[in-house]
Design a protein around this motif. Sequence first.
Motif, PDB file in Angstrom:
ATOM      1  N   UNK A 245       0.823  -1.221   0.000  1.00 44.78           N
ATOM      2  CA  UNK A 245       0.000   0.000   0.000  1.00 44.78           C
ATOM      3  C   UNK A 245       0.855   1.269   0.000  1.00 44.78           C
ATOM      4  N   UNK A 246       2.012   1.229   0.660  1.00 41.12           N
ATOM      5  CA  UNK A 246       2.853   2.428   0.742  1.00 41.12           C
ATOM      6  C   UNK A 246       4.066   2.367  -0.199  1.00 41.12           C
ATOM      7  N   UNK A 247       4.066   1.408  -1.112  1.00 38.92           N
ATOM      8  CA  UNK A 247       5.227   1.253  -1.999  1.00 38.92           C
ATOM      9  C   UNK A 247       5.545   2.539  -2.760  1.00 38.92           C
ATOM     10  N   UNK A 248       4.514   3.195  -3.268  1.00 42.43           N
ATOM     11  CA  UNK A 248       4.730   4.404  -4.078  1.00 42.43           C
ATOM     12  C   UNK A 248       5.430   5.507  -3.302  1.00 42.43           C
ATOM     13  N   UNK A 249       4.900   5.838  -2.139  1.00 42.13           N
ATOM     14  CA  UNK A 249       5.522   6.933  -1.371  1.00 42.13           C
ATOM     15  C   UNK A 249       6.904   6.534  -0.869  1.00 42.13           C
ATOM     16  N   UNK A 250       7.060   5.251  -0.536  1.00 44.78           N
ATOM     17  CA  UNK A 250       8.394   4.817  -0.097  1.00 44.78           C
ATOM     18  C   UNK A 250       9.393   4.912  -1.238  1.00 44.78           C
ATOM     19  N   UNK A 251       9.012   4.372  -2.411  1.00 44.16           N
ATOM     20  CA  UNK A 251       9.963   4.374  -3.536  1.00 44.16           C
ATOM     21  C   UNK A 251      10.346   5.800  -3.944  1.00 44.16           C
ATOM     22  N   UNK A 252       9.370   6.708  -3.926  1.00 46.18           N
ATOM     23  CA  UNK A 252       9.694   8.095  -4.274  1.00 46.18           C
ATOM     24  C   UNK A 252      10.821   8.617  -3.379  1.00 46.18           C
ATOM     25  N   UNK A 253      10.702   8.376  -2.088  1.00 50.46           N
ATOM     26  CA  UNK A 253      11.711   8.876  -1.155  1.00 50.46           C
ATOM     27  C   UNK A 253      13.034   8.096  -1.285  1.00 50.46           C
ATOM     28  N   UNK A 254      12.917   6.757  -1.457  1.00 51.84           N
ATOM     29  CA  UNK A 254      14.123   5.938  -1.646  1.00 51.84           C
ATOM     30  C   UNK A 254      14.950   6.481  -2.821  1.00 51.84           C
ATOM     31  N   UNK A 255      14.263   6.707  -3.948  1.00 50.99           N
ATOM     32  CA  UNK A 255      14.960   7.110  -5.171  1.00 50.99           C
ATOM     33  C   UNK A 255      15.545   8.519  -5.018  1.00 50.99           C
ATOM     34  N   UNK A 256      14.783   9.399  -4.389  1.00 52.79           N
ATOM     35  CA  UNK A 256      15.266  10.773  -4.187  1.00 52.79           C
ATOM     36  C   UNK A 256      16.536  10.765  -3.317  1.00 52.79           C
TER      37      UNK A 256
END
Length: 383
Positions: A245-256
Amino acid sequence: MSLAIESKLIHGGIDGDETTGAVCVPVYQTSTYKQDGLGKDRGWEYSRTGNPTRAALEKLIADLEEGQYGMAFASGLAAITTVLSLFKQGDRLVVSDNIYGGTFRILDNVFNNFGIEYTIVDTSDLRQVEEAITDDVKAVYIETPANPLLTVTDIRAVADIAKTKDKLVIVDNTFLTPYLQRPLTLGADIVIHSGTKYLGGHSDTISGFVVVNDKALADRLYYLQNAIGGILSPWDSFLVIRGIKTLGVRMDRHVENAGKIAQWLEDSGYVEKVYYPGLKSDPGYEVQKKQADGAGAMISFVLDKKYDYRKFFENIKLVTLAESLGGVESLACHPASMTHAAIPKEIREKVGIVDELIRLSVGIENVGDLIADLKQAIEASAV
Ligand SMILES: *Cc1c(COP(=O)(O)O)cnc(C)c1O
Protein backbone atom coordinates in the motif's frame (compact mmCIF):
# COMPACT_ATOMS: atom_id res chain seq x y z
CA MET A 1 -11.95 1.51 -14.43
CA SER A 2 -8.28 1.58 -15.27
CA LEU A 3 -6.18 2.94 -12.42
CA ALA A 4 -2.73 4.50 -12.24
CA ILE A 5 -0.18 2.49 -10.29
CA GLU A 6 -0.38 4.71 -7.16
CA SER A 7 -4.07 3.79 -6.88
CA LYS A 8 -3.57 0.16 -7.84
CA LEU A 9 -1.10 -0.22 -4.95
CA ILE A 10 -3.97 0.53 -2.59
CA HIS A 11 -7.04 -0.77 -4.43
CA GLY A 12 -5.64 -3.35 -6.88
CA GLY A 13 -6.11 -7.10 -6.59
CA ILE A 14 -9.01 -7.74 -4.22
CA ASP A 15 -10.08 -4.49 -2.56
CA GLY A 16 -11.20 -5.42 0.95
CA ASP A 17 -13.48 -8.26 2.03
CA GLU A 18 -16.74 -8.91 0.12
CA THR A 19 -18.45 -10.79 2.95
CA THR A 20 -17.98 -8.33 5.81
CA GLY A 21 -16.95 -5.10 4.13
CA ALA A 22 -13.66 -5.11 6.04
CA VAL A 23 -11.43 -2.56 4.30
CA CYS A 24 -8.43 -4.86 4.62
CA VAL A 25 -8.33 -8.41 3.28
CA PRO A 26 -8.53 -10.60 6.41
CA VAL A 27 -5.97 -13.23 7.35
CA TYR A 28 -7.66 -16.50 6.40
CA GLN A 29 -5.65 -18.59 8.83
CA THR A 30 -6.94 -21.99 7.75
CA SER A 31 -5.39 -25.07 6.22
CA THR A 32 -8.59 -26.56 4.79
CA TYR A 33 -12.17 -25.71 3.80
CA LYS A 34 -15.56 -27.33 4.34
CA GLN A 35 -16.96 -28.97 1.22
CA ASP A 36 -20.75 -28.99 0.81
CA GLY A 37 -20.85 -32.42 -0.82
CA LEU A 38 -18.56 -34.63 -2.81
CA GLY A 39 -17.05 -32.53 -5.58
CA LYS A 40 -18.89 -29.43 -4.24
CA ASP A 41 -16.34 -27.04 -2.75
CA ARG A 42 -16.72 -23.24 -2.57
CA GLY A 43 -13.66 -22.59 -4.67
CA TRP A 44 -11.17 -23.47 -1.96
CA GLU A 45 -9.90 -26.94 -1.04
CA TYR A 46 -6.61 -26.81 0.77
CA SER A 47 -4.39 -23.83 1.58
CA ARG A 48 -1.26 -25.07 -0.22
CA THR A 49 -3.36 -25.03 -3.39
CA GLY A 50 -5.17 -21.78 -2.64
CA ASN A 51 -5.91 -19.38 0.21
CA PRO A 52 -8.03 -16.20 -0.01
CA THR A 53 -5.44 -13.93 1.64
CA ARG A 54 -2.69 -15.24 -0.61
CA ALA A 55 -5.00 -15.06 -3.64
CA ALA A 56 -5.68 -11.36 -2.96
CA LEU A 57 -1.94 -10.70 -2.90
CA GLU A 58 -1.37 -12.83 -6.02
CA LYS A 59 -3.99 -10.85 -7.91
CA LEU A 60 -2.45 -7.60 -6.65
CA ILE A 61 1.09 -8.39 -7.79
CA ALA A 62 -0.24 -9.51 -11.18
CA ASP A 63 -2.16 -6.19 -11.53
CA LEU A 64 0.91 -4.18 -10.61
CA GLU A 65 3.15 -5.98 -13.10
CA GLU A 66 0.46 -5.68 -15.78
CA GLY A 67 0.32 -9.46 -15.94
CA GLN A 68 -2.59 -11.90 -15.86
CA TYR A 69 -1.34 -14.45 -13.37
CA GLY A 70 0.51 -14.00 -10.06
CA MET A 71 1.87 -16.50 -7.57
CA ALA A 72 3.16 -15.86 -4.05
CA PHE A 73 5.91 -17.92 -2.43
CA ALA A 74 7.56 -18.29 0.97
CA SER A 75 10.71 -16.53 -0.31
CA GLY A 76 12.28 -15.15 -3.44
CA LEU A 77 14.28 -18.35 -3.70
CA ALA A 78 11.13 -20.48 -3.43
CA ALA A 79 9.79 -18.46 -6.39
CA ILE A 80 13.08 -18.97 -8.28
CA THR A 81 13.09 -22.71 -7.45
CA THR A 82 9.59 -23.04 -8.85
CA VAL A 83 10.50 -21.21 -12.07
CA LEU A 84 13.69 -23.23 -12.54
CA SER A 85 11.62 -26.40 -12.13
CA LEU A 86 10.10 -25.63 -15.54
CA PHE A 87 13.33 -26.97 -17.00
CA LYS A 88 14.70 -30.48 -17.33
CA GLN A 89 17.91 -32.40 -17.79
CA GLY A 90 19.87 -31.13 -20.79
CA ASP A 91 18.27 -27.68 -20.77
CA ARG A 92 20.51 -24.65 -20.51
CA LEU A 93 19.94 -21.12 -19.22
CA VAL A 94 21.80 -17.96 -20.20
CA VAL A 95 22.33 -15.97 -17.00
CA SER A 96 23.52 -12.42 -16.17
CA ASP A 97 27.04 -12.37 -14.76
CA ASN A 98 26.17 -10.45 -11.65
CA ILE A 99 22.98 -11.99 -10.36
CA TYR A 100 21.86 -12.46 -6.79
CA GLY A 101 24.32 -14.81 -5.05
CA GLY A 102 21.56 -17.20 -3.94
CA THR A 103 20.35 -17.55 -7.53
CA PHE A 104 23.85 -18.48 -8.62
CA ARG A 105 24.11 -20.93 -5.71
CA ILE A 106 20.93 -22.79 -6.56
CA LEU A 107 21.88 -23.01 -10.24
CA ASP A 108 25.39 -24.15 -9.46
CA ASN A 109 24.79 -26.54 -6.56
CA VAL A 110 21.20 -27.72 -6.86
CA PHE A 111 19.78 -27.56 -10.38
CA ASN A 112 23.16 -28.44 -11.85
CA ASN A 113 22.84 -31.80 -10.04
CA PHE A 114 19.70 -32.43 -12.07
CA GLY A 115 21.48 -31.78 -15.35
CA ILE A 116 20.30 -28.21 -15.91
CA GLU A 117 23.22 -26.20 -17.26
CA TYR A 118 23.93 -22.49 -17.36
CA THR A 119 26.10 -20.09 -19.32
CA ILE A 120 27.12 -16.86 -17.62
CA VAL A 121 27.45 -13.76 -19.80
CA ASP A 122 27.36 -9.99 -19.42
CA THR A 123 23.76 -9.50 -20.54
CA SER A 124 24.30 -5.73 -20.83
CA ASP A 125 26.34 -6.69 -23.93
CA LEU A 126 23.71 -7.90 -26.43
CA ARG A 127 26.28 -9.56 -28.68
CA GLN A 128 27.24 -11.88 -25.79
CA VAL A 129 23.56 -12.75 -25.26
CA GLU A 130 23.08 -13.52 -28.94
CA GLU A 131 26.19 -15.73 -29.09
CA ALA A 132 25.28 -17.63 -25.93
CA ILE A 133 21.86 -18.71 -27.22
CA THR A 134 22.71 -22.20 -28.45
CA ASP A 135 20.05 -24.79 -29.36
CA ASP A 136 19.93 -26.30 -25.86
CA VAL A 137 19.18 -22.89 -24.29
CA LYS A 138 15.59 -22.64 -23.05
CA ALA A 139 15.65 -19.25 -21.35
CA VAL A 140 17.59 -16.07 -20.68
CA TYR A 141 17.59 -15.10 -17.00
CA ILE A 142 18.37 -11.49 -16.18
CA GLU A 143 18.40 -9.10 -13.28
CA THR A 144 18.40 -5.39 -14.06
CA PRO A 145 19.85 -3.40 -12.44
CA ALA A 146 21.92 -6.41 -11.39
CA ASN A 147 23.37 -7.23 -8.03
CA PRO A 148 25.68 -5.71 -6.77
CA LEU A 149 27.17 -3.59 -9.58
CA LEU A 150 23.83 -2.23 -10.79
CA THR A 151 24.59 -3.28 -14.35
CA VAL A 152 21.65 -2.40 -16.59
CA THR A 153 20.41 -4.85 -19.23
CA ASP A 154 18.10 -3.68 -22.02
CA ILE A 155 15.06 -5.90 -21.41
CA ARG A 156 13.34 -5.08 -24.72
CA ALA A 157 16.50 -5.80 -26.73
CA VAL A 158 17.13 -9.11 -24.93
CA ALA A 159 13.49 -10.10 -25.46
CA ASP A 160 13.75 -9.26 -29.17
CA ILE A 161 16.80 -11.52 -29.52
CA ALA A 162 15.26 -14.33 -27.44
CA LYS A 163 11.92 -14.19 -29.26
CA THR A 164 13.44 -14.79 -32.70
CA LYS A 165 14.93 -17.98 -31.24
CA ASP A 166 11.82 -18.96 -29.28
CA LYS A 167 13.42 -18.73 -25.83
CA LEU A 168 11.82 -17.53 -22.61
CA VAL A 169 12.95 -14.31 -20.94
CA ILE A 170 12.93 -14.30 -17.15
CA VAL A 171 13.51 -11.03 -15.27
CA ASP A 172 14.19 -10.69 -11.55
CA ASN A 173 12.57 -7.29 -10.89
CA THR A 174 13.34 -7.13 -7.16
CA PHE A 175 15.52 -4.00 -7.27
CA LEU A 176 12.98 -1.75 -8.97
CA THR A 177 9.54 -3.25 -8.24
CA PRO A 178 6.61 -2.71 -10.64
CA TYR A 179 6.38 0.88 -9.37
CA LEU A 180 9.51 1.68 -11.40
CA GLN A 181 9.77 -1.08 -14.02
CA ARG A 182 7.32 -3.55 -15.61
CA PRO A 183 9.30 -6.18 -17.56
CA LEU A 184 6.23 -7.94 -19.04
CA THR A 185 5.42 -4.74 -20.93
CA LEU A 186 8.98 -4.82 -22.32
CA GLY A 187 8.67 -8.34 -23.73
CA ALA A 188 9.66 -10.54 -20.77
CA ASP A 189 7.74 -13.80 -20.19
CA ILE A 190 8.28 -14.32 -16.48
CA VAL A 191 8.84 -11.75 -13.73
CA ILE A 192 10.33 -12.85 -10.42
CA HIS A 193 10.51 -10.94 -7.14
CA SER A 194 11.94 -11.26 -3.74
CA GLY A 195 9.06 -9.56 -1.94
CA THR A 196 11.30 -9.54 1.12
CA LYS A 197 12.79 -6.31 -0.18
CA TYR A 198 10.82 -3.22 -1.35
CA LEU A 199 7.41 -4.88 -1.77
CA GLY A 200 7.21 -5.86 1.92
CA GLY A 201 9.40 -2.85 2.59
CA HIS A 202 9.82 -3.06 6.36
CA SER A 203 12.43 -5.79 6.81
CA ASP A 204 9.92 -7.96 8.65
CA THR A 205 8.76 -10.60 6.14
CA ILE A 206 10.34 -13.05 3.69
CA SER A 207 8.34 -13.58 0.49
CA GLY A 208 8.64 -14.15 -3.26
CA PHE A 209 6.55 -13.77 -6.43
CA VAL A 210 6.18 -14.92 -10.00
CA VAL A 211 4.02 -13.12 -12.59
CA VAL A 212 3.28 -14.19 -16.17
CA ASN A 213 0.82 -13.38 -18.96
CA ASP A 214 0.70 -16.63 -20.89
CA LYS A 215 -2.07 -19.04 -19.79
CA ALA A 216 -0.16 -22.25 -20.59
CA LEU A 217 2.91 -21.02 -18.73
CA ALA A 218 0.72 -19.96 -15.79
CA ASP A 219 -0.96 -23.38 -15.63
CA ARG A 220 2.44 -25.08 -15.53
CA LEU A 221 3.66 -22.72 -12.81
CA TYR A 222 0.49 -23.14 -10.70
CA TYR A 223 1.00 -26.88 -11.01
CA LEU A 224 4.60 -26.51 -9.80
CA GLN A 225 3.61 -24.08 -7.02
CA ASN A 226 1.19 -26.66 -5.64
CA ALA A 227 3.45 -29.64 -6.33
CA ILE A 228 6.58 -28.13 -4.75
CA GLY A 229 4.64 -26.34 -2.01
CA GLY A 230 6.82 -23.31 -1.31
CA ILE A 231 3.79 -21.07 -0.77
CA LEU A 232 3.43 -17.85 1.24
CA SER A 233 1.48 -18.13 4.50
CA PRO A 234 -1.78 -16.19 5.05
CA TRP A 235 -0.21 -13.98 7.71
CA ASP A 236 2.82 -13.12 5.59
CA SER A 237 0.48 -12.47 2.63
CA PHE A 238 -1.38 -9.96 4.80
CA LEU A 239 1.87 -8.23 5.76
CA VAL A 240 3.01 -7.91 2.15
CA ILE A 241 -0.38 -6.48 1.07
CA ARG A 242 0.03 -3.97 3.89
CA GLY A 243 3.56 -3.14 2.72
CA ILE A 244 2.56 -2.68 -0.91
CA LYS A 245 0.00 0.00 0.00
CA THR A 246 2.85 2.43 0.74
CA LEU A 247 5.23 1.25 -2.00
CA GLY A 248 4.73 4.40 -4.08
CA VAL A 249 5.52 6.93 -1.37
CA ARG A 250 8.39 4.82 -0.10
CA MET A 251 9.96 4.37 -3.54
CA ASP A 252 9.69 8.10 -4.27
CA ARG A 253 11.71 8.88 -1.16
CA HIS A 254 14.12 5.94 -1.65
CA VAL A 255 14.96 7.11 -5.17
CA GLU A 256 15.27 10.77 -4.19
CA ASN A 257 17.65 9.93 -1.31
CA ALA A 258 19.70 7.54 -3.46
CA GLY A 259 20.11 10.12 -6.23
CA LYS A 260 21.46 12.66 -3.74
CA ILE A 261 23.80 10.17 -2.03
CA ALA A 262 25.17 8.83 -5.33
CA GLN A 263 25.94 12.37 -6.50
CA TRP A 264 27.52 13.25 -3.15
CA LEU A 265 29.71 10.12 -3.25
CA GLU A 266 30.80 10.83 -6.82
CA ASP A 267 31.82 14.39 -5.90
CA SER A 268 33.30 13.49 -2.49
CA GLY A 269 36.83 12.34 -3.33
CA TYR A 270 36.32 9.39 -0.93
CA VAL A 271 35.66 6.79 -3.59
CA GLU A 272 37.26 5.27 -6.67
CA LYS A 273 34.00 4.52 -8.37
CA VAL A 274 30.25 4.80 -7.87
CA TYR A 275 27.80 2.39 -9.48
CA TYR A 276 24.32 3.89 -9.80
CA PRO A 277 22.31 3.93 -13.03
CA GLY A 278 20.81 7.31 -12.12
CA LEU A 279 24.20 9.02 -12.54
CA LYS A 280 24.87 10.46 -15.99
CA SER A 281 28.38 8.97 -15.78
CA ASP A 282 26.97 5.43 -15.40
CA PRO A 283 27.12 3.24 -18.54
CA GLY A 284 23.55 2.06 -17.89
CA TYR A 285 22.08 5.58 -17.61
CA GLU A 286 20.39 5.82 -21.02
CA VAL A 287 18.87 2.32 -21.05
CA GLN A 288 17.71 2.76 -17.45
CA LYS A 289 15.99 6.03 -18.35
CA LYS A 290 14.30 4.41 -21.33
CA GLN A 291 12.95 1.29 -19.63
CA ALA A 292 12.24 2.35 -16.04
CA ASP A 293 10.61 5.23 -14.17
CA GLY A 294 13.56 5.71 -11.84
CA ALA A 295 17.00 4.37 -11.03
CA GLY A 296 16.08 2.63 -7.78
CA ALA A 297 17.83 3.04 -4.45
CA MET A 298 20.72 0.59 -4.53
CA ILE A 299 24.19 2.14 -4.82
CA SER A 300 27.54 0.41 -4.82
CA PHE A 301 30.87 2.14 -4.49
CA VAL A 302 34.54 1.25 -4.32
CA LEU A 303 36.12 2.97 -1.35
CA ASP A 304 39.42 4.68 -2.09
CA LYS A 305 42.41 2.74 -0.70
CA LYS A 306 43.14 5.70 1.62
CA TYR A 307 40.33 4.24 3.74
CA ASP A 308 39.95 0.81 5.33
CA TYR A 309 36.66 -0.76 4.21
CA ARG A 310 36.56 -3.00 7.29
CA LYS A 311 36.69 0.04 9.57
CA PHE A 312 33.97 1.76 7.54
CA PHE A 313 31.58 -1.02 8.55
CA GLU A 314 32.56 -0.60 12.20
CA ASN A 315 32.12 3.18 12.07
CA ILE A 316 28.68 3.55 10.52
CA LYS A 317 26.07 4.49 13.12
CA LEU A 318 22.75 5.36 11.43
CA VAL A 319 23.35 3.00 8.51
CA THR A 320 23.24 -0.63 9.64
CA LEU A 321 25.62 -3.37 8.56
CA ALA A 322 23.30 -6.14 7.40
CA GLU A 323 22.33 -8.42 4.54
CA SER A 324 19.16 -7.66 2.59
CA LEU A 325 17.85 -4.44 1.11
CA GLY A 326 14.71 -2.54 0.28
CA GLY A 327 13.51 -1.75 3.80
CA VAL A 328 12.77 1.71 5.17
CA GLU A 329 16.09 1.68 7.05
CA SER A 330 19.42 2.18 5.28
CA LEU A 331 21.70 -0.85 5.19
CA ALA A 332 25.28 -1.34 4.09
CA CYS A 333 26.79 -4.64 3.11
CA HIS A 334 30.07 -6.11 1.92
CA PRO A 335 29.21 -8.15 -1.20
CA ALA A 336 32.54 -10.01 -1.39
CA SER A 337 32.09 -11.65 2.02
CA MET A 338 28.30 -11.50 2.42
CA THR A 339 25.76 -11.58 -0.43
CA HIS A 340 28.20 -12.78 -3.08
CA ALA A 341 30.46 -15.05 -1.02
CA ALA A 342 29.00 -18.06 -2.90
CA ILE A 343 30.57 -16.82 -6.13
CA PRO A 344 34.16 -18.03 -6.63
CA LYS A 345 36.76 -15.30 -5.97
CA GLU A 346 38.15 -15.32 -9.56
CA ILE A 347 34.70 -14.76 -11.06
CA ARG A 348 33.90 -12.17 -8.40
CA GLU A 349 37.02 -10.08 -9.04
CA LYS A 350 36.67 -10.45 -12.80
CA VAL A 351 33.23 -8.85 -12.73
CA GLY A 352 34.30 -6.12 -10.28
CA ILE A 353 33.15 -7.39 -6.89
CA VAL A 354 36.42 -6.37 -5.23
CA ASP A 355 37.04 -6.34 -1.49
CA GLU A 356 36.69 -2.53 -1.34
CA LEU A 357 33.18 -2.68 -2.83
CA ILE A 358 30.43 -1.46 -0.51
CA ARG A 359 26.74 -1.81 -1.31
CA LEU A 360 24.17 0.57 0.12
CA SER A 361 20.45 0.04 0.32
CA VAL A 362 19.35 3.64 0.76
CA GLY A 363 16.44 3.95 3.17
CA ILE A 364 13.91 6.72 3.68
CA GLU A 365 15.57 8.52 6.60
CA ASN A 366 16.56 12.19 6.29
CA VAL A 367 19.15 12.34 3.52
CA GLY A 368 21.28 14.91 5.36
CA ASP A 369 21.57 12.53 8.31
CA LEU A 370 22.55 9.68 5.99
CA ILE A 371 25.25 11.70 4.23
CA ALA A 372 26.59 12.92 7.59
CA ASP A 373 26.84 9.32 8.81
CA LEU A 374 28.61 8.09 5.67
CA LYS A 375 31.02 11.04 5.83
CA GLN A 376 31.99 10.51 9.47
CA ALA A 377 32.31 6.72 8.93
CA ILE A 378 34.62 7.16 5.93
CA GLU A 379 36.74 9.84 7.58
CA ALA A 380 37.14 7.76 10.72
CA SER A 381 38.40 4.87 8.52
CA ALA A 382 41.45 6.66 7.11
CA VAL A 383 44.50 4.40 7.12
C1 LIG B 1 16.91 -11.23 -1.95
C2 LIG B 1 16.90 -11.51 -3.39
C3 LIG B 1 16.50 -12.77 -3.88
C4 LIG B 1 16.15 -13.91 -2.96
O1 LIG B 1 14.99 -13.64 -2.24
P1 LIG B 1 14.69 -14.22 -0.76
O2 LIG B 1 13.39 -13.58 -0.44
O3 LIG B 1 15.81 -13.79 0.12
O4 LIG B 1 14.62 -15.69 -0.91
C5 LIG B 1 16.46 -12.93 -5.24
N1 LIG B 1 16.80 -11.95 -6.09
C6 LIG B 1 17.20 -10.75 -5.65
C7 LIG B 1 17.57 -9.69 -6.63
C8 LIG B 1 17.27 -10.48 -4.30
O5 LIG B 1 17.68 -9.28 -3.87
